[in-house]
Design a protein around this motif. Structure first.
Motif, PDB file in Angstrom:
ATOM      1  N   GLY A 114       0.688  -1.307   0.121  1.00 36.13           N
ATOM      2  CA  GLY A 114      -0.124  -0.019   0.205  1.00 36.13           C
ATOM      3  C   GLY A 114       0.975   1.152  -0.135  1.00 36.13           C
ATOM      4  N   LYS A 115       2.241   1.305  -0.618  1.00 39.85           N
ATOM      5  CA  LYS A 115       2.854   2.367  -0.421  1.00 39.85           C
ATOM      6  C   LYS A 115       2.185   3.573  -1.454  1.00 39.85           C
ATOM      7  CE  LYS A 115       6.179  -0.380  -2.144  1.00 39.85           C
ATOM      8  NZ  LYS A 115       5.485  -1.673  -2.105  1.00 39.85           N
TER       9      LYS A 115
ATOM     10  N   VAL B 103       3.894  -1.982   6.784  1.00 41.97           N
ATOM     11  CA  VAL B 103       3.632  -3.318   7.142  1.00 41.97           C
ATOM     12  C   VAL B 103       2.228  -3.544   7.093  1.00 41.97           C
ATOM     13  CG1 VAL B 103       3.827  -4.858   9.037  1.00 41.97           C
ATOM     14  CG2 VAL B 103       5.484  -3.243   8.776  1.00 41.97           C
ATOM     15  N   ASP B 104       1.624  -4.646   6.178  1.00 38.74           N
ATOM     16  CA  ASP B 104       0.385  -5.117   6.091  1.00 38.74           C
ATOM     17  C   ASP B 104      -0.211  -5.454   7.222  1.00 38.74           C
ATOM     18  OD1 ASP B 104      -2.033  -6.158   5.769  1.00 38.74           O
ATOM     19  OD2 ASP B 104      -1.434  -6.647   3.429  1.00 38.74           O
TER      20      ASP B 104
ATOM     21  N   VAL C 228       4.551   3.398  16.288  1.00 38.68           N
ATOM     22  CA  VAL C 228       3.746   2.782  15.052  1.00 38.68           C
ATOM     23  C   VAL C 228       2.641   3.747  14.627  1.00 38.68           C
ATOM     24  CG1 VAL C 228       3.056   0.937  13.851  1.00 38.68           C
ATOM     25  CG2 VAL C 228       4.755   0.699  15.460  1.00 38.68           C
ATOM     26  N   ILE C 229       2.733   4.078  13.202  1.00 40.89           N
ATOM     27  CA  ILE C 229       1.493   4.954  12.781  1.00 40.89           C
ATOM     28  C   ILE C 229       0.775   3.920  12.105  1.00 40.89           C
ATOM     29  CG2 ILE C 229       0.857   6.690  11.318  1.00 40.89           C
ATOM     30  CD1 ILE C 229       3.546   7.962  11.982  1.00 40.89           C
ATOM     31  N   LEU C 230      -0.734   4.024  12.602  1.00 44.26           N
ATOM     32  CA  LEU C 230      -1.739   3.200  11.993  1.00 44.26           C
ATOM     33  C   LEU C 230      -2.530   3.860  10.819  1.00 44.26           C
ATOM     34  CD1 LEU C 230      -1.574   1.910  15.092  1.00 44.26           C
ATOM     35  CD2 LEU C 230      -3.688   1.006  14.531  1.00 44.26           C
ATOM     36  N   THR C 231      -2.538   3.169   9.643  1.00 44.00           N
ATOM     37  CA  THR C 231      -3.419   3.897   8.616  1.00 44.00           C
ATOM     38  C   THR C 231      -4.071   3.100   7.812  1.00 44.00           C
ATOM     39  OG1 THR C 231      -1.489   3.418   6.895  1.00 44.00           O
ATOM     40  CG2 THR C 231      -1.220   5.365   8.199  1.00 44.00           C
ATOM     41  N   SER C 232      -5.023   3.645   7.197  1.00 44.35           N
ATOM     42  CA  SER C 232      -5.970   2.961   6.266  1.00 44.35           C
ATOM     43  C   SER C 232      -6.157   4.064   5.114  1.00 44.35           C
ATOM     44  CB  SER C 232      -7.373   2.688   6.900  1.00 44.35           C
ATOM     45  OG  SER C 232      -8.146   2.320   5.584  1.00 44.35           O
ATOM     46  N   ALA C 233      -5.596   3.593   3.933  1.00 42.70           N
ATOM     47  CA  ALA C 233      -5.806   4.582   2.787  1.00 42.70           C
ATOM     48  C   ALA C 233      -7.298   4.480   2.428  1.00 42.70           C
ATOM     49  CB  ALA C 233      -4.874   4.274   1.773  1.00 42.70           C
TER      50      ALA C 233
END
Ligand SMILES: Nc1nc2c(ncn2[C@@H]2O[C@H](COP(=O)(O)OP(=O)(O)OP(=O)(O)O)[C@@H](O)[C@H]2O)c(=O)[nH]1
Ligand SMILES: [Mg+2]
Length: 196
Positions: free
Chosen positions: A37-38, A115-116, A169-174
């Motif tokens: 997801g880069k 990281v997935d 750690v940063i949590l993300t959802s594009a």
């Protein structure tokens, strides 16, 4: 420094070391497995759906793609690793390009290892971390695709990585556009030279 994250331009793709961008901007890289997801994250940051090309099939193009945000911050979308169907020759090319990149690229402030969140850290991610440490490069972790799992599981995974490396750690959802503000704050702090 005020940064307009919506103002972004694609500068170039580098396929060999002669193409690396030598410009006076702070550089942030996006590393990680193919398909992690880069490119989607870069699009999420800049609220631009099509800037960095994303695909459901893991990338075969081995290049470094540069995006300039508001004429101030350079984002480098790095080619992914761990794509099983890649030929030996392509893997060699990836390795050479990355070795050249981390030696030659000027102005790298930090490298994001994506990281997935469904998969967690893999062997290849750990090799990447060791390599960045060896090169005295700064790095931070970002969990991607948190929309695909329970948020409690994503937080647990983040805590595991945090305790292993002593870094937040940063949590993300594009997809859901989550973690955008946090990541932007993190990057802007780094640019200002503050600890984060
Ligand atoms: N559900 C969900 N899907 C995502 C998210 N981020 C990316 N994807 C999907 O995952 C796939 C890969 O995304 P990319 O952004 O192309 O991944 P990449 O790391 O750039 O892949 P390569 O360039 O091949 O190394 C695409 O189908 C995206 O739509 C997310 O936050 N949530
Ligand atoms: Mg990509």
């Amino acid at each position: 420094m005020k940064v307009n994250w919506r103002k972004v331009e694609f500068l170039k793709s580098a396929f060999r070391k002669e193409d690396f961008l030598n410009a006076p901007y702070p550089v942030f890289t996006f590393c990680g497995r193919s398909n992690v997801g880069k490119s989607s994250l870069i699009n999420m940051l800049t609220l631009n759906r099509k800037m960095a090309r994303t695909s459901a099939t893991p990338g075969k193009t081995i290049s470094v793609n540069y995006f300039l945000v508001d004429g101030k911050i350079l984002l480098a979308d790095l080619p992914g690793y761990g794509y099983a169907k890649r030929s030996k020759k392509e893997k060699e090319r990836w390795k050479r390009l990355m070795e050249d990149f981390f030696v030659e690229q000027k102005g790298i402030k930090e490298n994001f290892i994506l990281v997935d969140s469904r998969i967690g850290l893999t062997e290849l991610d750990l090799i990447m971390v060791d390599w960045l440490k060896f090169l005295k490069q700064e790095f931070a972790f970002i969990l991607t695709k948190t929309d695909k799992i329970k948020i409690s599981r994503a937080r647990e995974l983040a805590r595991e990585i945090e305790s292993q490396f002593g870094k937040s750690v940063i949590l993300t959802s594009a997809k859901k556009r989550e973690g955008r503000r946090e990541l932007i704050n993190h990057i802007e702090k780094k640019v200002r030279g503050e600890k984060c």
